[in-house]
Design a protein around this motif. Structure first.
Motif, PDB file in Angstrom:
ATOM      1  N   TRP A   1       0.954  -1.418   0.019  1.00 15.33           N
ATOM      2  CA  TRP A   1       0.001   0.268  -0.327  1.00 15.33           C
ATOM      3  C   TRP A   1       1.092   1.489   0.399  1.00 15.33           C
ATOM      4  N   LEU A   2       2.008   1.018   0.589  1.00 15.36           N
ATOM      5  CA  LEU A   2       2.439   2.736   1.151  1.00 15.36           C
ATOM      6  C   LEU A   2       3.261   2.187  -0.308  1.00 15.36           C
ATOM      7  N   ASN A   3       3.290   1.463  -1.551  1.00 11.06           N
ATOM      8  CA  ASN A   3       4.516   1.743  -2.483  1.00 11.06           C
ATOM      9  C   ASN A   3       3.458   1.941  -3.670  1.00 11.06           C
ATOM     10  N   LEU A   4       2.053   1.261  -3.539  1.00 12.49           N
ATOM     11  CA  LEU A   4       1.541   2.698  -4.470  1.00 12.49           C
ATOM     12  C   LEU A   4       0.849   3.850  -4.689  1.00 12.49           C
ATOM     13  N   LEU A   5       0.995   4.642  -2.576  1.00  9.97           N
ATOM     14  CA  LEU A   5       0.891   5.167  -2.094  1.00  9.97           C
ATOM     15  C   LEU A   5       1.906   6.303  -3.218  1.00  9.97           C
ATOM     16  N   GLY A   6       3.080   5.844  -2.859  1.00  8.45           N
ATOM     17  CA  GLY A   6       4.092   6.935  -3.500  1.00  8.45           C
ATOM     18  C   GLY A   6       4.189   6.804  -4.554  1.00  8.45           C
ATOM     19  N   VAL A   7       3.746   5.626  -5.813  1.00 10.75           N
ATOM     20  CA  VAL A   7       3.955   5.883  -7.389  1.00 10.75           C
ATOM     21  C   VAL A   7       2.717   7.226  -7.835  1.00 10.75           C
ATOM     22  N   ILE A   8       1.732   6.592  -7.267  1.00  8.72           N
ATOM     23  CA  ILE A   8       0.420   7.693  -6.889  1.00  8.72           C
ATOM     24  C   ILE A   8       0.650   9.291  -6.735  1.00  8.72           C
ATOM     25  N   PHE A   9       1.360   9.542  -5.985  1.00 10.28           N
ATOM     26  CA  PHE A   9       2.865  10.589  -5.445  1.00 10.28           C
ATOM     27  C   PHE A   9       3.189  11.032  -6.376  1.00 10.28           C
ATOM     28  N   PHE A  10       3.714  10.415  -6.809  1.00  6.45           N
ATOM     29  CA  PHE A  10       5.258  10.522  -7.947  1.00  6.45           C
ATOM     30  C   PHE A  10       3.974  11.508  -9.345  1.00  6.45           C
ATOM     31  N   MET A  11       3.868  10.668  -9.781  1.00  9.70           N
ATOM     32  CA  MET A  11       2.544  10.584 -10.611  1.00  9.70           C
ATOM     33  C   MET A  11       1.710  12.066 -10.702  1.00  9.70           C
ATOM     34  N   LEU A  12       0.572  12.104 -10.232  1.00 12.02           N
ATOM     35  CA  LEU A  12       0.756  13.805  -9.216  1.00 12.02           C
ATOM     36  C   LEU A  12       2.017  14.623  -9.032  1.00 12.02           C
ATOM     37  N   VAL A  13       2.891  14.531  -8.789  1.00 12.28           N
ATOM     38  CA  VAL A  13       4.258  15.400  -8.640  1.00 12.28           C
ATOM     39  C   VAL A  13       4.558  15.998  -9.957  1.00 12.28           C
ATOM     40  N   ALA A  14       4.712  15.295 -11.095  1.00  8.23           N
ATOM     41  CA  ALA A  14       4.885  14.414 -12.400  1.00  8.23           C
ATOM     42  C   ALA A  14       3.922  15.485 -13.208  1.00  8.23           C
ATOM     43  N   LEU A  15       2.154  15.272 -12.585  1.00 12.27           N
ATOM     44  CA  LEU A  15       1.539  16.613 -13.645  1.00 12.27           C
ATOM     45  C   LEU A  15       1.476  17.290 -12.950  1.00 12.27           C
ATOM     46  N   ALA A  16       1.834  17.629 -11.913  1.00 10.28           N
ATOM     47  CA  ALA A  16       2.045  19.677 -11.338  1.00 10.28           C
ATOM     48  C   ALA A  16       3.332  19.642 -11.817  1.00 10.28           C
ATOM     49  N   SER A  17       4.517  19.324 -12.846  1.00 14.28           N
ATOM     50  CA  SER A  17       5.772  19.252 -12.732  1.00 14.28           C
ATOM     51  C   SER A  17       5.672  20.529 -14.327  1.00 14.28           C
ATOM     52  N   PHE A  18       4.386  19.949 -14.404  1.00 10.21           N
ATOM     53  CA  PHE A  18       4.187  20.044 -16.004  1.00 10.21           C
ATOM     54  C   PHE A  18       3.197  21.062 -16.543  1.00 10.21           C
ATOM     55  N   GLY A  19       2.475  21.118 -15.437  1.00  8.49           N
ATOM     56  CA  GLY A  19       2.064  21.909 -15.124  1.00  8.49           C
ATOM     57  C   GLY A  19       0.163  21.038 -15.337  1.00  8.49           C
ATOM     58  N   LEU A  20      -0.003  21.155 -14.346  1.00  9.90           N
ATOM     59  CA  LEU A  20      -1.305  20.385 -13.965  1.00  9.90           C
ATOM     60  C   LEU A  20      -2.259  20.383 -14.682  1.00  9.90           C
ATOM     61  N   GLY A  21      -3.320  21.260 -14.883  1.00 13.74           N
ATOM     62  CA  GLY A  21      -4.258  21.854 -16.082  1.00 13.74           C
ATOM     63  C   GLY A  21      -3.833  21.704 -17.366  1.00 13.74           C
ATOM     64  N   GLN A  22      -2.209  22.494 -17.760  1.00 14.56           N
ATOM     65  CA  GLN A  22      -2.313  22.027 -18.838  1.00 14.56           C
ATOM     66  C   GLN A  22      -2.177  20.371 -19.529  1.00 14.56           C
ATOM     67  N   SER A  23      -1.571  19.819 -18.195  1.00 17.63           N
ATOM     68  CA  SER A  23      -1.425  18.049 -18.836  1.00 17.63           C
ATOM     69  C   SER A  23      -2.793  16.739 -18.789  1.00 17.63           C
ATOM     70  N   LEU A  24      -3.612  17.595 -18.111  1.00 16.94           N
ATOM     71  CA  LEU A  24      -4.997  17.111 -17.468  1.00 16.94           C
ATOM     72  C   LEU A  24      -5.566  16.972 -19.165  1.00 16.94           C
ATOM     73  N   VAL A  25      -5.246  18.830 -19.451  1.00 20.00           N
ATOM     74  CA  VAL A  25      -6.553  19.659 -20.805  1.00 20.00           C
ATOM     75  C   VAL A  25      -5.506  18.095 -21.913  1.00 20.00           C
ATOM     76  N   TRP A  26      -4.234  17.567 -22.306  1.00 25.08           N
ATOM     77  CA  TRP A  26      -3.754  17.454 -22.848  1.00 25.08           C
ATOM     78  C   TRP A  26      -4.427  15.759 -23.223  1.00 25.08           C
ATOM     79  N   LEU A  27      -3.539  15.408 -21.716  1.00 26.77           N
ATOM     80  CA  LEU A  27      -4.052  13.799 -21.871  1.00 26.77           C
ATOM     81  C   LEU A  27      -5.278  13.315 -22.037  1.00 26.77           C
ATOM     82  N   THR A  28      -6.621  14.669 -22.181  1.00 26.02           N
ATOM     83  CA  THR A  28      -8.136  13.826 -22.143  1.00 26.02           C
ATOM     84  C   THR A  28      -8.020  14.854 -23.807  1.00 26.02           C
ATOM     85  N   THR A  29      -7.341  15.008 -24.300  1.00 26.31           N
ATOM     86  CA  THR A  29      -7.560  15.116 -25.703  1.00 26.31           C
ATOM     87  C   THR A  29      -6.308  15.054 -26.428  1.00 26.31           C
ATOM     88  N   HIS A  30      -5.702  13.736 -25.943  1.00 22.27           N
ATOM     89  CA  HIS A  30      -4.820  13.244 -26.699  1.00 22.27           C
ATOM     90  C   HIS A  30      -4.944  11.143 -27.032  1.00 22.27           C
TER      91      HIS A  30
END
Length: 682
Positions: free
Chosen positions: A22-51
């Motif tokens: 469970w800690l591993n899973l939480l860690g992976v989710i955390f780093f995915m959120l960090v990655a999205l935030a680093s690339f711009g959370l709103g722009q990243s989510l828009v890109w993921l949904t439009t592509h």
């Protein structure tokens, strides 16, 4: 999160161990959120949904077109227990990438055109082979076996980190319509031609006046399979397949380090250093050098398969088959990396024989290696014959005999590898790794150092008085040194981690450092793809749309270019280079492969050189310049966004044409792109 897994028969002994998954899973989710935030959370989510089409096609192909076929091959081509599940999973990347070029050659030999349904059938057969019961087993037994699979914490950590790499690599290219820099153009054209012909081809029409195809095509075969699988364009397939190849580097860094060091923790650390800390190979996205990276991915599989074969207690045809598939795939994928592999495998055989200096052992090693080499040569023979008949042999002969010495002397030099190719702290760890390998007499880790030294020597063959200068550049070696050196850097840290088995607080500190390394990588990797290496912008896309709608089908464009490769070839300098592939109009610069392929006109490459040599000294606005344009049948002059932004090395004064609207009327000007028409002289 923890690095090591529990033994299969060992129950958790503490709350910490019980909650590891469970800690591993939480860690992976955390780093995915960090990655999205680093690339711009709103722009990243828009890109993921439009592509979703490109992303879904890429991820499904990664699973069904790469990993499943690779897993199926390992399941049937390796003795039971030779590789554990995580090693199989990591090796599946290499095998899955090595298979498409072999299948394309086989389809060409039997005259079978490839299409989307055959690629789907290929994935379906791989799924059946992956789950089909073996001899002395039944379907109920097999289903029961599959249900009993319980990934360990170590497995969840490895797959979780790979998932973060997947997200990072996809987000890096979120703003790109096509892959970066000049090489990506001919990679995309080759992929398109594979799609057009349903497999291998000879003529490059209608995109270029070339009549042979001898370029290594492993990366392009994978890109074509992805395009068929997901109904993607060739440009999108090249862009996303290049990132999938870069994703595969992580699991294979883990595999190589683990197999050579015998340390799973070192494998995880090597993956983190390779994909989250070091600049290479993440930076490949800027160069579009996906063919060499594909060769490197297969090379790791070749090394692991050959070691497994040579180490096995008896001659085993399954392991021979595994090594043959990977070796043949490498030969078809990249010629220079194949040369690297020959040198590496020779060093491996010498090291094994030196470790066991007995005649019977040497004979056994040579017999197994010879069997793989001979069968691989037979399977690759049709393509090897194509190479022999091509211009590539003449080019190689020129290097060996001393032709193009000025170019050879400029490239046959060593490149400073710190800090761009290998970061300085890693060099310190590499030194510690060498010391530890010597202290422990771990020849496999020491072999990595010899491998690195061998790669450096072949970049400067004059040191050994070999007449091969220029075939392998110092740059080509420098960009792949991460492969043997990072496992050495991970080795001492993995050893320390194992020593801290009974000191949980120290293990906790090491895990925090690992996580901080991953978090630190997010911001700089979000800016990895830079405009410095970008040739095709949104303005170019709009201009090419206009060209397709407003110009005649036989229109010819003069585009910006510079002399390269020792002034032997002309390469494009802005988005105009993409005109033939995306609009089917002709330009004055063919794909870079015109230097190695034959054309219908024997002087085709020389004529390209003469045109741009003349343009060095002849202003376009002069009477001589207008005569030169008309003699070449040029209808338009294209100046792209990259040229307007960077003002690079093209010598022509485009601005001077603005003062001659009668001869050079502007027919298009928008977002950094200017297109002039060329009026016939009266």
């Amino acid at each position: 999160m923890q690095i090591d897994s529990l033994a299969a028969n060992q129950l958790p002994t503490s709350r910490w161990q019980r909650f590891q998954p469970w800690l591993n899973l939480l860690g992976v989710i955390f780093f995915m959120l960090v990655a999205l935030a680093s690339f711009g959370l709103g722009q990243s989510l828009v890109w993921l949904t439009t592509h979703t089409l490109e992303i879904g096609a890429s991820l499904s192909f990664m699973l069904g077109g790469l990993l499943l076929p690779g897993w199926a091959v390992i399941r049937w081509c390796s003795p039971s227990g030779r590789f554990d599940r995580l090693e199989r999973w990591a090796l599946s990347w290499s095998i899955g990438i090595a298979l498409p070029p072999i299948l394309l050659q086989l389809a060409d030999l039997v005259g079978l055109p490839i299409n989307r349904w055959l690629v789907f059938g290929y994935g379906g057969l791989a799924l059946l082979a992956a789950i089909w019961p073996k001899k002395s087993s039944t379907w109920p037994d097999r289903l029961t076996e599959l249900k009993r699979i319980r990934p360990s914490s170590h497995a969840w950590l490895l797959i979780g980190l790979t998932s973060v790499i997947v997200l990072q690599r996809l987000l890096v290219v979120r703003d790109l319509a096509v892959a970066q820099w000049g090489d990506s153009y001919h990679h995309s054209m080759i992929t398109q031609l594979l799609l057009d012909h349903g497999g291998l081809f000879e003529t490059w029409h209608p995109y270029a006046d070339l009549t042979t195809f001898s370029y290594h095509y492993g990366f392009h075969a994978n890109s074509a399979f992805l395009a068929w699988w997901g109904q993607l364009s060739a440009t999108s397939a090249v862009l996303y397949m290049g990132q999938m190849i870069n994703i595969a580097v992580g699991p294979l860094a883990y595999l190589l380090t683990r197999r050579l060091s015998g340390n799973k923790a070192a494998g995880i650390i090597a993956l983190v250093f390779t994909c989250f800390y070091n600049t290479m190979p993440s930076f490949y996205v800027n160069w579009g050098r996906f063919t060499q990276l594909t060769g490197q991915v297969i090379l790791v599989g070749v090394i692991v398969a050959w070691l497994a074969l040579l180490d096995y207690k008896a001659f085993n045809w399954q392991l021979v088959g595994l090594a043959v598939i990977l070796t043949t795939g490498l030969v078809l994928t990249h010629y220079l990396v194949t040369i690297f592999a020959v040198i590496i495998l020779m060093l491996m055989v010498l090291a094994l024989v030196a470790q066991h200096p007995r005649f019977d052992y040497a004979k056994q090693v040579l017999w197994r290696g010879g069997a793989v080499g001979l069968i691989s040569a037979v399977l690759a023979a049709p393509w090897l014959y194509t190479i022999v008949q091509s211009k590539l042999t003449a080019i190689a002969r020129n290097y060996v005999t001393g032709y193009s010495q000025s170019y050879a002397s400029s490239v046959a030099t060593l490149v400073a590898i710190v800090p761009f190719y290998i970061k300085a702290p890693l060099m310190i760890l590499i030194g510690l790794g060498l010391w530890l390998a010597c202290a422990q007499r771990n020849w496999r880790m020491l072999w990595l150092a010899i491998w690195s030294l061998g790669l450096e020597l072949i970049a400067v063959p004059y040191v050994l008085n070999l007449p091969l200068s220029g075939i392998i550049t110092g740059f080509a070696v420098a960009i792949m040194l991460y492969l043997p050196l990072i496992p050495l850097a991970a080795y001492p840290l993995g050893w320390l981690y194992q020593r801290w088995q009974h000191w949980p607080w120290l293990r906790g500190v090491s895990m925090v450092l690992l996580l901080l390394t991953i978090a630190w990588s997010m911001p700089w990797q979000s800016t990895l793809a830079t405009d410095q290496y970008r040739m095709f912008f949104a303005g170019d896309q709009q201009a090419l749309n206009w060209i397709e709608q407003a110009t005649a089908a036989d229109a010819k464009f003069l585009i910006n270019g510079i002399m390269s490769y020792g002034d032997a070839l002309v390469v494009g300098e802005d988005g105009g280079v993409w005109i033939p592939l995306l609009t089917k109009r002709q330009t004055t610069i063919p794909p870079l492969t015109y230097g190695s392929e034959k054309a219908s006109d024997p002087k085709f490459d020389y004529n390209v050189y003469l045109l741009y040599e003349a343009l060095r000294t002849t202003p376009l606005a002069s009477a001589e310049g207008r005569q030169l344009l008309q003699a070449q049948g040029i209808d338009y002059i294209y100046s792209g966004v990259r040229l307007s932004q960077n003002n690079p090395k093209f010598q022509q004064d485009i601005q001077a044409l603005r003062y001659l609207p009668e001869q050079f009327p502007i027919v298009y000007e928008r977002d950094g792109v200017v297109i002039f028409a060329v009026k016939a002289q009266q």
